[in-house]
Design a protein around this motif. Structure first.
Motif, mmCIF file in Angstrom:
data_model
loop_
_atom_site.group_PDB
_atom_site.id
_atom_site.type_symbol
_atom_site.label_atom_id
_atom_site.label_comp_id
_atom_site.label_asym_id
_atom_site.label_seq_id
_atom_site.Cartn_x
_atom_site.Cartn_y
_atom_site.Cartn_z
ATOM 1 N N ARG A 12 0.831 -1.211 0.000
ATOM 2 C CA ARG A 12 0.000 0.000 0.000
ATOM 3 C C ARG A 12 0.861 1.255 0.000
ATOM 4 O O ARG A 12 0.532 2.252 -0.648
ATOM 5 N N THR A 13 1.967 1.215 0.750
ATOM 6 C CA THR A 13 2.844 2.375 0.834
ATOM 7 C C THR A 13 3.519 2.642 -0.505
ATOM 8 O O THR A 13 3.571 3.790 -0.978
ATOM 9 N N GLY A 16 0.984 4.073 -2.853
ATOM 10 C CA GLY A 16 0.714 5.483 -2.590
ATOM 11 C C GLY A 16 1.831 6.381 -3.090
ATOM 12 O O GLY A 16 1.572 7.471 -3.621
ATOM 13 N N GLN A 19 1.736 6.658 -6.942
ATOM 14 C CA GLN A 19 0.619 7.478 -7.424
ATOM 15 C C GLN A 19 0.938 8.964 -7.332
ATOM 16 O O GLN A 19 0.364 9.777 -8.062
ATOM 17 N N ASN A 20 1.831 9.313 -6.414
ATOM 18 C CA ASN A 20 2.225 10.716 -6.234
ATOM 19 C C ASN A 20 3.291 11.066 -7.262
ATOM 20 O O ASN A 20 4.474 10.825 -7.080
ATOM 21 N N SER A 87 -3.720 2.019 -9.709
ATOM 22 C CA SER A 87 -3.529 1.835 -8.269
ATOM 23 C C SER A 87 -3.949 0.405 -7.936
ATOM 24 O O SER A 87 -4.915 -0.108 -8.500
ATOM 25 N N ASP A 154 -8.417 12.456 -0.944
ATOM 26 C CA ASP A 154 -7.067 11.904 -0.832
ATOM 27 C C ASP A 154 -6.281 12.519 0.321
ATOM 28 O O ASP A 154 -5.276 11.952 0.761
#
Length: 353
Positions: A12-13, A16, A19-20, A87, A154
């Motif tokens: 998940r990290t 994330g 995605q940034n 994602s 978000d």
């Protein structure tokens, strides 16, 4: 294949981070982010090895977990997703996910009926409906209120983490009235939802600043800030919004007794869904009922009362009656303006002039 909790936190990290796209992510950056996440969620401070993160990336790229993540390396250094919209949270749930969700649902149902966990009832219903639709591939049987186009969601987890960790944030924010965005240091205290919109209550570090309520959909960027976190010493967060409709409120603002009349046909709606938890029935006759609520006067209160139109009449206080009358007069004035360029209705049909 079984996946332990630590691995899921790392996946998940990494997801994330990738995605940034405002930052270029090296392998060392991903290692640091995963180590920080494991410390926050699991209390593990032993760090993460390069081999572990490299293996995680290969696992995410593979089909073993159903991710098939399009992770690429740019300039032989920076990791990102080839698909900007990808994602791992967007992929369909697999059998293992469904099993975990079922176990969570069974656990939460044990707390249904306890006064301290009344909020879980809706959560369990949402979860069970999601499991039902995934298993049967049928349409949901519960249609919860939602806004798929809502912005700012978000930021919820970022702000929540900052509040829990007592860390200041550097926020870039532009209100609807501002011509340009401004950036300032901010200590957050409480996340608040009102009518499917999210807000954060806190304090700006710019000199002396009163409490601010920021709409998450107006936030453009959030970063960590070196300033020390400013603790809340002014308000009881558990009761701060008890005397208000919505989120607009200032320190020291006093509540008022708001009295209003509702016609007989619509009074049952106000009885079954009170405008505020302080609502009381004062008087009734064949024409309608008179109620009172004790709240702070703000924009959200005016909007709620105006929404009833001719079905309601505000009786007090005088200032509120004056404001409501002014708004209604402005509404009538708008309807008196002729606009020949706009389609008009003629005998039930919309035509062009």
């Amino acid at each position: 294949m079984p996946v332990n909790r630590n691995a899921l936190i790392r996946y998940r990290t990494i997801d994330g981070c990738l995605q940034n796209r405002q930052k270029k992510w090296t392998l060392d950056d991903l290692i640091d982010a995963c180590a920080e996440a494991l410390y926050e969620y699991q209390g593990i401070d032993s760090g993460v090895s390069r081999r572990t993160i490299q293996a995680d990336i290969e696992m995410m790229r593979s089909n073993k977990l159903g991710y098939e993540a399009p992770i690429i390396v740019i300039d032989k250094k920076y990791y990102t997703y080839a698909d900007k919209g990808y994602s791992i949270t967007n992929i369909p749930l697999n059998q293992q996910d469904m099993q975990v969700l079922g176990e969570v649902s069974d656990l939460l149902k044990q707390f249904k009926g306890f006064n301290h966990f009344t909020d879980l009832n809706e959560m369990v219903s949402k979860l069970e409906d999601k499991i039902y639709t995934q298993k049967t591939q049928r349409a949901p049987v519960i249609d919860f209120e939602k806004n798929d186009n809502l912005k700012g969601l978000d930021w919820i987890e970022t702000i929540r983490k900052a509040i829990v960790a007592r860390k200041a944030m550097c926020v870039t924010y532009q209100s609807f009235k501002a011509r340009a965005a401004s950036t300032f240091c901010f200590s957050g205290y409480l996340l608040k939802e009102y009518r499917n919109r999210w807000f954060v209550l806190g304090r700006s570090h710019n000199r002396y600043s009163p409490l601010l309520t920021l709409a998450l959909d107006r936030i453009q960027a959030i970063e960590e800030h070196e300033d020390p976190y400013r603790e809340n010493k002014d308000i009881d967060l558990a009761t701060y919004y008890n005397d208000v409709l919505g989120v607009t409120k200032s320190l020291g603002q006093r509540d008022n007794l708001v009295v209003f009349w509702i016609d007989a046909a619509n009074a049952p709606y106000v009885i079954t869904k009170p405008l505020h938890h302080t609502q009381k029935l004062l008087k009734e006759d064949e024409t309608g009922k008179i109620f009172s609520i004790r709240v702070i006067m703000n924009f959200e209160l005016e909007r709620e009362l105006l929404g009833f139109g001719a079905k309601m009449r505000v009786l007090g206080p005088r200032l509120l009656v004056k404001q409501i009358k002014q708004q209604l007069q402005k509404t009538l004035d708008h309807y008196n303006i002729q606009n020949p360029e706009f389609p008009h209705e003629d005998n039930g049909e919309v035509t062009e002039q």
